[in-house]
Enzyme design. Structure first.
Site, PDB file in Angstrom:
ATOM      1  N   LYS A 159      35.521 -16.821 -10.552  1.00 17.26           N
ATOM      2  CA  LYS A 159      36.411 -15.661 -10.663  1.00 17.26           C
ATOM      3  C   LYS A 159      35.967 -14.633  -9.625  1.00 17.26           C
ATOM      4  O   LYS A 159      34.792 -14.256  -9.588  1.00 17.26           O
ATOM      5  CB  LYS A 159      36.297 -15.023 -12.054  1.00 17.26           C
ATOM      6  CG  LYS A 159      37.134 -15.676 -13.113  1.00 17.26           C
ATOM      7  CD  LYS A 159      37.126 -14.768 -14.343  1.00 17.26           C
ATOM      8  CE  LYS A 159      37.866 -15.369 -15.490  1.00 17.26           C
ATOM      9  NZ  LYS A 159      37.776 -14.535 -16.692  1.00 17.26           N
ATOM     10  N   ARG A 257      37.718 -21.021 -22.408  1.00 17.16           N
ATOM     11  CA  ARG A 257      36.945 -20.075 -21.582  1.00 17.16           C
ATOM     12  C   ARG A 257      36.998 -18.663 -22.170  1.00 17.16           C
ATOM     13  O   ARG A 257      36.115 -17.846 -21.931  1.00 17.16           O
ATOM     14  CB  ARG A 257      37.447 -20.080 -20.126  1.00 17.16           C
ATOM     15  CG  ARG A 257      36.543 -19.287 -19.173  1.00 17.16           C
ATOM     16  CD  ARG A 257      36.797 -19.581 -17.696  1.00 17.16           C
ATOM     17  NE  ARG A 257      35.991 -18.712 -16.847  1.00 17.16           N
ATOM     18  CZ  ARG A 257      35.854 -18.823 -15.542  1.00 17.16           C
ATOM     19  NH1 ARG A 257      36.457 -19.801 -14.892  1.00 17.16           N
ATOM     20  NH2 ARG A 257      35.103 -17.976 -14.848  1.00 17.16           N
ATOM     21  N   ASN A 261      34.483 -14.239 -23.652  1.00 15.99           N
ATOM     22  CA  ASN A 261      34.821 -12.820 -23.852  1.00 15.99           C
ATOM     23  C   ASN A 261      34.269 -12.266 -25.158  1.00 15.99           C
ATOM     24  O   ASN A 261      34.653 -11.172 -25.577  1.00 15.99           O
ATOM     25  CB  ASN A 261      36.342 -12.625 -23.821  1.00 15.99           C
ATOM     26  CG  ASN A 261      36.915 -12.911 -22.446  1.00 15.99           C
ATOM     27  OD1 ASN A 261      36.233 -12.716 -21.447  1.00 15.99           O
ATOM     28  ND2 ASN A 261      38.144 -13.389 -22.396  1.00 15.99           N
TER      29      ASN A 261
HETATM   30  N1  LIG Z   1      33.299 -12.847 -11.554  1.00 16.83           N
HETATM   31  C1  LIG Z   1      32.908 -12.858 -12.804  1.00 16.83           C
HETATM   32  O1  LIG Z   1      33.066 -13.849 -13.526  1.00 16.83           O
HETATM   33  C2  LIG Z   1      32.241 -11.632 -13.367  1.00 16.83           C
HETATM   34  C3  LIG Z   1      31.615 -11.691 -14.631  1.00 16.83           C
HETATM   35  C4  LIG Z   1      30.959 -10.548 -15.085  1.00 16.83           C
HETATM   36  C5  LIG Z   1      30.917  -9.397 -14.298  1.00 16.83           C
HETATM   37  N2  LIG Z   1      31.534  -9.389 -13.085  1.00 16.83           N
HETATM   38  C6  LIG Z   1      31.491  -8.211 -12.220  1.00 16.83           C
HETATM   39  O2  LIG Z   1      30.137  -8.006 -11.826  1.00 16.83           O
HETATM   40  C7  LIG Z   1      29.958  -6.643 -11.475  1.00 16.83           C
HETATM   41  C8  LIG Z   1      28.657  -6.151 -12.029  1.00 16.83           C
HETATM   42  O3  LIG Z   1      27.617  -6.910 -11.485  1.00 16.83           O
HETATM   43  P1  LIG Z   1      26.101  -6.400 -11.526  1.00 16.83           P
HETATM   44  O4  LIG Z   1      25.770  -5.936 -12.883  1.00 16.83           O
HETATM   45  O5  LIG Z   1      25.273  -7.460 -10.909  1.00 16.83           O
HETATM   46  O6  LIG Z   1      26.174  -5.070 -10.648  1.00 16.83           O
HETATM   47  P2  LIG Z   1      25.862  -4.730  -9.104  1.00 16.83           P
HETATM   48  O7  LIG Z   1      26.218  -5.822  -8.217  1.00 16.83           O
HETATM   49  O8  LIG Z   1      26.454  -3.383  -8.883  1.00 16.83           O
HETATM   50  O9  LIG Z   1      24.279  -4.583  -9.135  1.00 16.83           O
HETATM   51  C9  LIG Z   1      23.694  -3.557  -9.899  1.00 16.83           C
HETATM   52  C10 LIG Z   1      22.754  -2.703  -9.052  1.00 16.83           C
HETATM   53  O10 LIG Z   1      21.534  -3.421  -8.878  1.00 16.83           O
HETATM   54  C11 LIG Z   1      21.184  -3.452  -7.490  1.00 16.83           C
HETATM   55  N3  LIG Z   1      20.464  -4.702  -7.306  1.00 16.83           N
HETATM   56  C12 LIG Z   1      20.972  -5.948  -7.174  1.00 16.83           C
HETATM   57  N4  LIG Z   1      19.994  -6.855  -7.159  1.00 16.83           N
HETATM   58  C13 LIG Z   1      18.833  -6.167  -7.251  1.00 16.83           C
HETATM   59  C14 LIG Z   1      17.470  -6.547  -7.306  1.00 16.83           C
HETATM   60  N5  LIG Z   1      17.100  -7.835  -7.302  1.00 16.83           N
HETATM   61  N6  LIG Z   1      16.539  -5.574  -7.420  1.00 16.83           N
HETATM   62  C15 LIG Z   1      16.900  -4.259  -7.491  1.00 16.83           C
HETATM   63  N7  LIG Z   1      18.162  -3.833  -7.466  1.00 16.83           N
HETATM   64  C16 LIG Z   1      19.123  -4.788  -7.351  1.00 16.83           C
HETATM   65  C17 LIG Z   1      22.485  -3.337  -6.750  1.00 16.83           C
HETATM   66  O11 LIG Z   1      22.293  -2.808  -5.466  1.00 16.83           O
HETATM   67  C18 LIG Z   1      23.260  -2.377  -7.662  1.00 16.83           C
HETATM   68  O12 LIG Z   1      22.897  -1.049  -7.368  1.00 16.83           O
HETATM   69  C19 LIG Z   1      31.180  -5.906 -12.011  1.00 16.83           C
HETATM   70  O13 LIG Z   1      31.999  -5.533 -10.948  1.00 16.83           O
HETATM   71  C20 LIG Z   1      31.888  -6.933 -12.902  1.00 16.83           C
HETATM   72  O14 LIG Z   1      33.286  -6.760 -12.913  1.00 16.83           O
HETATM   73  C21 LIG Z   1      32.189 -10.478 -12.594  1.00 16.83           C
END
Ligand SMILES: NC(=O)c1ccc[n+]([C@@H]2O[C@H](COP(=O)([O-])OP(=O)(O)OC[C@H]3O[C@@H](n4cnc5c(N)ncnc54)[C@H](O)[C@@H]3O)[C@@H](O)[C@H]2O)c1
Length: 382
Positions: A159, A257, A261
């Site tokens: 996704k 799937r 959720n």
């Molecule tokens: N495609 C999918 O199936 C799916 C599923 C769930 C969530 N999402 C999406 O994922 C996003 C959230 O992802 P997230 O929580 O990873 O957020 P993100 O990508 O914003 O990362 C969170 C923060 O952590 C930092 N960061 C990343 N890796 C790091 C590391 N190893 N060490 C220190 N800092 C680090 C990033 O720079 C950022 O500031 C949302 O946009 C959500 O909609 C997508």
């Protein structure tokens, strides 16, 4: 012996990687999980690269912390590489950055047959995956997830999306990666809040259909809180197996799937109410949502109260959110309104993931919004 019965052997875990296959016919791919897995990137990339060249897209934070590690591994593997570094944060998942990114990928002369790498959390993964799906009518991409949420959830399943002024993830595509490389070592630098937010998704897999995994998480709570590498490798591997199995059964979310959720209807309403801001991370909303989904199941008389109590106790012992109040939310009517905007609501009946107990979740299409309202009012009064 089920995977969840396996004892942790820290020495073995640090030596070896786990590989989970996402079985989608000719679009199948491997998820490689382990400490130092990124050092081995050449071994995993070579078979899928048509020429030894990789364009890496990352964010400033990830690049600062881990860019050198990845670059060094690519140098050793003699894979030519270039980086595109974007600002960190949810704001990057928008039209503006999609345009910037696709232009820069074209500037870098990424051709069909080349591979783009999404190196970062879910934001980078979703944006890069979407850009890859439309660039030159589709180029391949690999995921190198660096947050716990991305390693157990967003990097797997194909996704991809950006946000628009109409809401989150409204423009996107299904585009499966060719490989997911989850290096557990990257998780050591995650801020605690981000780590715990990702952990909510790990717990979710135990609650959906794997009670022994939830038992294991509960028994290994301290190791997980300390980010013990062996515990993390095992937790990420079991989570990826669960996601891979569900995605293989229902790639486009036409059926089973939707179980993924669990906790999300509440979580999304809470995120909307807090304006998708830093006040509440996605995973924090899911943590509260998991508790509420179990409480609702108890209220409907289908789940033992002890199971809901165990879920709440596990999450709160780790310092995670368990109530809308933890997110500073107290307006029941507003939460119900957000749920009504959700496409899962029809004639005041909402599609919900409920549970008959830990590991016994199911899709229900007959929860009434007034039952949800009663639950939220009780949660906020208590
Ligand atoms: N495609 C999918 O199936 C799916 C599923 C769930 C969530 N999402 C999406 O994922 C996003 C959230 O992802 P997230 O929580 O990873 O957020 P993100 O990508 O914003 O990362 C969170 C923060 O952590 C930092 N960061 C990343 N890796 C790091 C590391 N190893 N060490 C220190 N800092 C680090 C990033 O720079 C950022 O500031 C949302 O946009 C959500 O909609 C997508």
């Amino acid at each position: 012996m089920s995977l969840s019965d396996r004892k942790i052997d820290p020495a073995a875990a640090s030596r070896s990687f786990d590989t989970v296959k996402v079985a989608l016919g000719e679009r199948s791919y491997d998820i490689v999980i382990g400490s130092g897995a990124s050092a081995d990137i050449g071994t995993h990339l070579r078979p899928i690269l048509r020429r030894p060249r990789l364009t890496i897209v990352t964010d400033e934070t990830v690049y600062r912390l881990h860019g050198e590690t990845l670059n060094a591994a690519l140098d050793v593997a003699k894979i030519d590489h270039r980086e595109i570094v974007l600002p960190p944060g949810e704001g990057t998942k928008d039209w503006t950055h999609l345009e910037v990114l696709t232009d820069r990928l074209l500037d870098a002369k990424v051709e069909r047959g080349d591979i783009v790498a999404a190196f970062g959390g879910g934001v980078v993964g979703d944006l890069v995956g979407f850009a890859a799906s439309i660039l030159r009518r589709g180029v391949d991409f690999v995921q190198i997830p660096t947050t716990l949420l991305a390693q157990v959830d967003s990097s797997v399943g194909g996704k991809t999306a950006i946000n628009t002024r109409h809401g989150k993830n409204l423009v996107g595509a299904f585009h499966q990666p060719r490989l997911v490389l989850a290096d557990i070592d990257f998780l050591q630098t995650l801020p605690e809040r981000e780590y715990l937010a990702g952990y909510a998704e790990v717990v979710k897999y135990g609650l959906i259909d794997d009670a022994p995994f939830f038992d294991w998480l509960d028994a290994n709570r301290e190791a997980l809180a300390k980010r013990d590498p062996a515990a993390l490798q095992y937790a990420v591997t079991v989570s990826c197996k669960a996601k891979a199995r569900i995605v293989a059964a229902d790639e486009r979310e036409e059926g089973v799937r939707a179980l993924l959720n669990l906790g999300h209807t509440f979580g999304h309403a809470l995120e909307a109410e807090t304006g998708y801001s830093d006040k509440l991370l996605h995973g924090e909303g899911i943590s509260i949502g998991l508790v509420l989904a179990f409480d609702l199941s108890v209220q409907l008389g289908i789940c033992p109260a002890e199971d809901a109590a165990r879920v709440r106790a596990h999450l709160s012992a780790l310092g995670m959110h368990t109530s809308p109040r933890d997110a500073g939310v107290s307006d029941v009517a507003a939460l119900i309104d957000h749920m009504k905007q959700d496409k899962k609501v029809k004639d005041d009946v909402v599609t919900f993931i409920l549970a008959r107990g830990i590991g016994k979740s199911f899709i229900s299409r007959d929860v009434k919004l007034d039952q949800v309202e009663a639950l939220l009012s009780a949660a906020l009064a208590g």
